[in-house]
Design a protein around this motif. Structure first.
Motif, PDB file in Angstrom:
ATOM      1  N   ARG A  46      40.085  43.002  36.404  1.00 60.00           N
ATOM      2  CA  ARG A  46      41.206  42.005  36.290  1.00 60.00           C
ATOM      3  C   ARG A  46      41.997  41.825  37.727  1.00 60.00           C
ATOM      4  N   GLY A  49      40.248  40.469  40.485  1.00 58.85           N
ATOM      5  CA  GLY A  49      39.803  39.025  40.267  1.00 58.85           C
ATOM      6  C   GLY A  49      38.224  38.772  40.006  1.00 58.85           C
ATOM      7  N   ILE A  51      37.306  39.439  36.968  1.00 61.05           N
ATOM      8  CA  ILE A  51      37.545  38.962  35.585  1.00 61.05           C
ATOM      9  C   ILE A  51      38.611  38.096  36.185  1.00 61.05           C
ATOM     10  N   ALA A  52      38.396  36.600  36.096  1.00 60.23           N
ATOM     11  CA  ALA A  52      39.491  35.720  36.711  1.00 60.23           C
ATOM     12  C   ALA A  52      40.307  35.261  35.428  1.00 60.23           C
ATOM     13  N   ARG A  53      39.684  34.810  34.341  1.00 61.72           N
ATOM     14  CA  ARG A  53      40.350  34.516  32.950  1.00 61.72           C
ATOM     15  C   ARG A  53      39.731  35.195  31.778  1.00 61.72           C
ATOM     16  N   GLU A  54      40.515  34.973  30.675  1.00 61.73           N
ATOM     17  CA  GLU A  54      39.877  35.318  29.537  1.00 61.73           C
ATOM     18  C   GLU A  54      40.505  34.218  28.543  1.00 61.73           C
ATOM     19  N   VAL A  55      39.619  33.580  27.871  1.00 60.45           N
ATOM     20  CA  VAL A  55      39.779  32.424  27.170  1.00 60.45           C
ATOM     21  C   VAL A  55      39.197  32.217  26.170  1.00 60.45           C
TER      22      VAL A  55
END
Length: 156
Positions: A46, A49, A51-55
């Motif tokens: 994380r 970067g 892992i950019a986002r978790e959605v």
């Protein structure tokens, strides 16, 4: 700069791409690490970067947005301020799911989700017809969502 990733990082990322809610204990059991080691690696991924986002991935049809359009947009001018203004317009419009600045005859390719043709018509007016910097746009209507996702092929 690309961070150094090993096979364990790839295995963790593969699990998270499938289901980001998977707990560290479950991932650890699958990849051969302790839960604490998995948590440390996820934290590093994380922070770097990777892992950019978790959605949450939502089903557009279930939410009344069953129509998907692929739109090729040709700009009038390729000045930096024109391109930046269009990028910002795209970022601000929730109907645009994806946007790519591309080479070729079009300048941008958009993936747009709408309720129906009337909704899409309103979208075209505010994005294209009301924008003097858009020269031309061409639209294709998606007949079927064969594959939709953001998972990446991971290798060692």
């Amino acid at each position: 700069m690309t961070p150094d990733l090993d096979s364990l990082d790839h295995a963790i990322l593969t699990q998270l791409q499938d289901d980001a809610r998977t707990i560290a204990e479950t991932i650890g059991a699958k990849v051969g690490l302790s839960a604490a080691a998995v948590q440390r690696r996820i934290k590093r991924l994380r922070e770097s970067g990777v892992i950019a986002r978790e959605v949450a991935v939502l089903d557009p049809a279930a939410l009344g947005l069953p129509m998907t359009f692929i739109v090729m947009v040709e700009m009038e001018r390729e000045r930096l301020e024109v391109l930046d203004a269009f990028r910002q317009q795209v970022l601000d419009d929730a109907h645009v799911q994806q946007c790519y600045y591309v080479t070729g005859t079009a300048d941008f390719v958009l993936v747009v989700t709408c309720r129906d043709m009337l909704d899409f018509e309103a979208f075209t007016h505010r994005m294209f017809f009301d924008n003097e910097n858009v020269r031309h746009f061409t639209t294709s209507v998606a007949m079927e969502r064969v594959k939709v996702g953001l998972t990446l092929p991971l290798q060692d």
